[in-house]
Every structure is written in structure tokens, then in C-alpha cells.
Design a protein around this motif. Structure first.
Motif, PDB file in Angstrom:
ATOM      1  N   LEU A 170       6.522   4.362   1.954  1.00 48.50           N
ATOM      2  CA  LEU A 170       6.060   5.712   1.638  1.00 48.50           C
ATOM      3  C   LEU A 170       5.704   6.474   2.914  1.00 48.50           C
ATOM      4  N   PRO A 171       5.658   7.817   2.833  1.00 42.39           N
ATOM      5  CA  PRO A 171       5.304   8.610   4.025  1.00 42.39           C
ATOM      6  C   PRO A 171       3.922   8.226   4.556  1.00 42.39           C
ATOM      7  N   GLN A 172       3.780   8.306   5.881  1.00 39.84           N
ATOM      8  CA  GLN A 172       2.489   7.990   6.518  1.00 39.84           C
ATOM      9  C   GLN A 172       1.887   9.243   7.108  1.00 39.84           C
ATOM     10  N   PRO A 173       0.546   9.359   7.212  1.00 37.57           N
ATOM     11  CA  PRO A 173      -0.399   8.347   6.760  1.00 37.57           C
ATOM     12  C   PRO A 173      -0.373   8.193   5.238  1.00 37.57           C
ATOM     13  N   ASN A 174      -0.848   7.045   4.774  1.00 36.75           N
ATOM     14  CA  ASN A 174      -0.796   6.733   3.347  1.00 36.75           C
ATOM     15  C   ASN A 174      -1.986   7.330   2.607  1.00 36.75           C
ATOM     16  N   TYR A 175      -1.675   7.971   1.495  1.00 37.19           N
ATOM     17  CA  TYR A 175      -2.714   8.507   0.625  1.00 37.19           C
ATOM     18  C   TYR A 175      -2.645   7.771  -0.711  1.00 37.19           C
ATOM     19  N   VAL A 216      -4.260  -9.237  -9.201  1.00 38.06           N
ATOM     20  CA  VAL A 216      -4.760  -8.369  -8.138  1.00 38.06           C
ATOM     21  C   VAL A 216      -3.664  -8.300  -7.089  1.00 38.06           C
ATOM     22  N   TRP A 217      -3.283  -7.081  -6.729  1.00 34.56           N
ATOM     23  CA  TRP A 217      -2.293  -6.883  -5.673  1.00 34.56           C
ATOM     24  C   TRP A 217      -3.020  -6.449  -4.403  1.00 34.56           C
ATOM     25  N   THR A 275      -0.726   9.250  -3.677  1.00 27.29           N
ATOM     26  CA  THR A 275       0.739   9.165  -3.575  1.00 27.29           C
ATOM     27  C   THR A 275       1.213   7.774  -3.974  1.00 27.29           C
ATOM     28  N   THR A 276       0.515   6.762  -3.487  1.00 32.59           N
ATOM     29  CA  THR A 276       0.881   5.379  -3.812  1.00 32.59           C
ATOM     30  C   THR A 276       0.757   5.125  -5.308  1.00 32.59           C
ATOM     31  N   LEU A 277      -0.333   5.595  -5.908  1.00 35.70           N
ATOM     32  CA  LEU A 277      -0.531   5.412  -7.348  1.00 35.70           C
ATOM     33  C   LEU A 277       0.565   6.100  -8.164  1.00 35.70           C
ATOM     34  N   ALA A 278       0.939   7.296  -7.759  1.00 34.55           N
ATOM     35  CA  ALA A 278       2.018   8.026  -8.464  1.00 34.55           C
ATOM     36  C   ALA A 278       3.321   7.238  -8.361  1.00 34.55           C
ATOM     37  N   HIS A 279       3.611   6.723  -7.174  1.00 32.57           N
ATOM     38  CA  HIS A 279       4.832   5.943  -6.954  1.00 32.57           C
ATOM     39  C   HIS A 279       4.834   4.661  -7.804  1.00 32.57           C
ATOM     40  N   LEU A 280       3.705   3.936  -7.789  1.00 32.43           N
ATOM     41  CA  LEU A 280       3.617   2.695  -8.567  1.00 32.43           C
ATOM     42  C   LEU A 280       3.715   2.962 -10.071  1.00 32.43           C
ATOM     43  N   SER A 281       3.063   4.022 -10.543  1.00 27.96           N
ATOM     44  CA  SER A 281       3.089   4.348 -11.973  1.00 27.96           C
ATOM     45  C   SER A 281       4.498   4.707 -12.429  1.00 27.96           C
ATOM     46  N   GLU A 282       5.263   5.327 -11.534  1.00 27.04           N
ATOM     47  CA  GLU A 282       6.655   5.678 -11.853  1.00 27.04           C
ATOM     48  C   GLU A 282       7.539   4.433 -11.824  1.00 27.04           C
ATOM     49  N   LYS A 283       7.311   3.559 -10.840  1.00 23.72           N
ATOM     50  CA  LYS A 283       8.134   2.363 -10.679  1.00 23.72           C
ATOM     51  C   LYS A 283       7.843   1.312 -11.757  1.00 23.72           C
ATOM     52  N   TYR A 284       6.568   1.216 -12.159  1.00 24.19           N
ATOM     53  CA  TYR A 284       6.149   0.216 -13.157  1.00 24.19           C
ATOM     54  C   TYR A 284       5.415   0.907 -14.306  1.00 24.19           C
ATOM     55  N   PRO A 285       6.135   1.679 -15.141  1.00 25.93           N
ATOM     56  CA  PRO A 285       5.450   2.441 -16.198  1.00 25.93           C
ATOM     57  C   PRO A 285       4.743   1.547 -17.228  1.00 25.93           C
ATOM     58  N   GLU A 286       5.152   0.278 -17.306  1.00 22.38           N
ATOM     59  CA  GLU A 286       4.544  -0.632 -18.287  1.00 22.38           C
ATOM     60  C   GLU A 286       3.216  -1.224 -17.800  1.00 22.38           C
ATOM     61  N   TYR A 287       2.859  -1.002 -16.528  1.00 22.45           N
ATOM     62  CA  TYR A 287       1.621  -1.554 -15.973  1.00 22.45           C
ATOM     63  C   TYR A 287       0.513  -0.498 -15.965  1.00 22.45           C
ATOM     64  N   MET A 297       0.447  -5.062 -18.754  1.00 19.98           N
ATOM     65  CA  MET A 297      -0.281  -5.862 -17.784  1.00 19.98           C
ATOM     66  C   MET A 297      -1.189  -4.951 -16.970  1.00 19.98           C
ATOM     67  N   LYS A 298      -2.390  -5.414 -16.728  1.00 15.85           N
ATOM     68  CA  LYS A 298      -3.369  -4.628 -15.981  1.00 15.85           C
ATOM     69  C   LYS A 298      -3.462  -5.181 -14.559  1.00 15.85           C
ATOM     70  N   ILE A 299      -3.191  -4.317 -13.597  1.00 17.58           N
ATOM     71  CA  ILE A 299      -3.128  -4.708 -12.190  1.00 17.58           C
ATOM     72  C   ILE A 299      -4.264  -4.040 -11.421  1.00 17.58           C
ATOM     73  N   GLY A 300      -5.009  -4.852 -10.688  1.00 13.66           N
ATOM     74  CA  GLY A 300      -6.016  -4.316  -9.782  1.00 13.66           C
ATOM     75  C   GLY A 300      -5.412  -4.144  -8.403  1.00 13.66           C
ATOM     76  N   LEU A 301      -5.562  -2.970  -7.820  1.00 16.71           N
ATOM     77  CA  LEU A 301      -5.017  -2.690  -6.491  1.00 16.71           C
ATOM     78  C   LEU A 301      -6.144  -2.733  -5.471  1.00 16.71           C
ATOM     79  N   TYR A 302      -6.022  -3.660  -4.548  1.00 18.84           N
ATOM     80  CA  TYR A 302      -7.020  -3.842  -3.493  1.00 18.84           C
ATOM     81  C   TYR A 302      -6.354  -3.413  -2.194  1.00 18.84           C
ATOM     82  N   PHE A 303      -6.643  -2.183  -1.777  1.00 22.23           N
ATOM     83  CA  PHE A 303      -6.017  -1.610  -0.588  1.00 22.23           C
ATOM     84  C   PHE A 303      -6.763  -2.033   0.673  1.00 22.23           C
TER      85      PHE A 303
END
Length: 193
Positions: free
Chosen positions: A78-83, A33-34, A86-98, A1-7
Motif C-alpha cells: 500500500l502507499p506509504q506512509p501507511n494509514y 490475531v494478525w 486505508t489498510t482497513l478499507a483494503h483488507l475489508s475489500e480483499k476479505y469481505p467475509e472477515y 471469522m473475526k480477525i484482530g489486527l495488531y499493527f
């Protein structure tokens, strides 16, 4: 699944955010879109923001009728301030299929080289860039990068800063906010001081 991240800090979320998110959810290769609510953007003053959970709640209210648009509080944990890296690394680890793709306006593309480890982001993720009134895309040194994709989308020039100032000055902003968000803002007297 392809997810667009809108921060965004979404302080508050407005119809411009929804128009862009829905356009991408319906007219691109993204499956969802998340809307990633950022507790603390390193480029913004924390004291100007509403409480994290109030902003998250507004995004939930705004997106509940859009099945392809989800709300994410991933950065709250995640630690603040948010980078973003870091968020992308965390998401890629948590949802390797996305597969995660960033969504940003042309104005943010120019500041991308100032982001922490931006090369890592560009190496591992596509970025969908939506147009703004200014032609910043033409000026960016990154516009020919293979992972940068300029997308056709409506040009929306509504700013949360303008909305906050307008509320403070007792102006009518009802057309700029999703109805449930306006009710929540009005009920809680947000941005009135």
C-alpha cells in the motif's frame, strides 16, 4: 471469522508483543490475531527502522509456533506512509467475509483522534484496548464509545526502543526477545550501532 489486527513496526518484535497477541487469540472472541508489519508509521522516523523484510522475518520467526497468530505484510503493498484507515478499507475489500478488529494499547487510544479519518475507523470497526501501566483509558474522550472495548490482559511494559538501546550498549536482552528472534538479531549484528 473475526480477525484482530495488531499493527506495529516491530523493530524488533519482543515477548511483550507475543504475550498480548497470544492472550487475545486465546482469551477473546477473536479467531486469529494478525501481526501487521508497518513499513512506515507516519509518527515514526523511517531511518530508525530495520529493513521492512528483516522486520517481517523476525515476526514470522516469533509467531511460527502460534497457530492463531499470523504475520501480515499487507501494508508493504500500500502507499506509504501507511494509514490504518486505508489498510482497513483494503483488507475489508480483499476479505469481505472477515470482520476486522483493531488491537491497541491504552496509550494509543488518546492519540486516535489525530489519526487520519479516525471517525471512519470507529464507525466500521471495534477496537480492543489492552492496559498499560498508566491509566490513559480514564483520560480518553473515547472510552465510552460503543466500539471501544477495554480488555483484561497482562500489563507488559517492554519497549522496542529500550531493547535497541540495550543492544547498542552491549546489555543482555535475551529474556526480552523470542529465542529465534534473538538469534537472528545477534547473527546479523542488528542495533549494535
Amino acid at each position: 471469522m473475526k480477525i484482530g489486527l495488531y499493527f506495529g513496526t516491530f523493530n524488533p518484535i519482543h515477548v511483550g508483543h507475543l504475550i498480548i497477541a497470544n492472550h487475545l487469540a486465546e482469551n477473546s472472541d477473536l479467531d486469529q490475531v494478525w501481526m501487521v508489519v508497518t513499513p512506515h508509521n507516519p509518527h515514526k522516523q523511517k531511518n530508525t527502522l530495520l529493513d521492512d523484510y528483516q522486520r517481517l522475518h523476525m515476526v514470522q520467526l516469533a509467531t511460527e509456533d502460534f497457530p492463531k497468530i499470523k504475520t501480515s505484510d499487507i501494508e508493504f503493498k500500500l502507499p506509504q506512509p501507511n494509514y490504518t484507515v486505508t489498510t482497513l478499507a483494503h483488507l475489508s475489500e480483499k476479505y469481505p467475509e472477515y470482520e476486522f478488529t483493531l488491537i491497541m494499547g491504552e496509550d494509543n487510544l488518546n492519540s486516535l483522534p489525530k489519526w487520519k479519518n479516525f471517525e471512519v475507523i470507529l464507525e466500521n470497526h471495534s477496537i480492543y484496548v489492552y492496559p498499560r501501566v498508566t491509566s490513559e483509558f480514564q483520560k480518553s474522550t473515547l472510552n465510552n464509545h460503543p466500539h471501544i472495548h477495554k480488555i483484561e490482559a497482562p500489563i507488559i511494559e517492554i519497549s522496542a526502543t529500550f531493547i535497541r538501546e540495550s543492544i547498542k550498549n552491549k546489555k543482555n536482552v535475551v529474556p526480552l526477545l523470542p529465542h529465534k528472534v534473538w538469534e537472528y538479531v545477534d547473527h546479523n549484528l542488528f542495533y549494535t550501532k
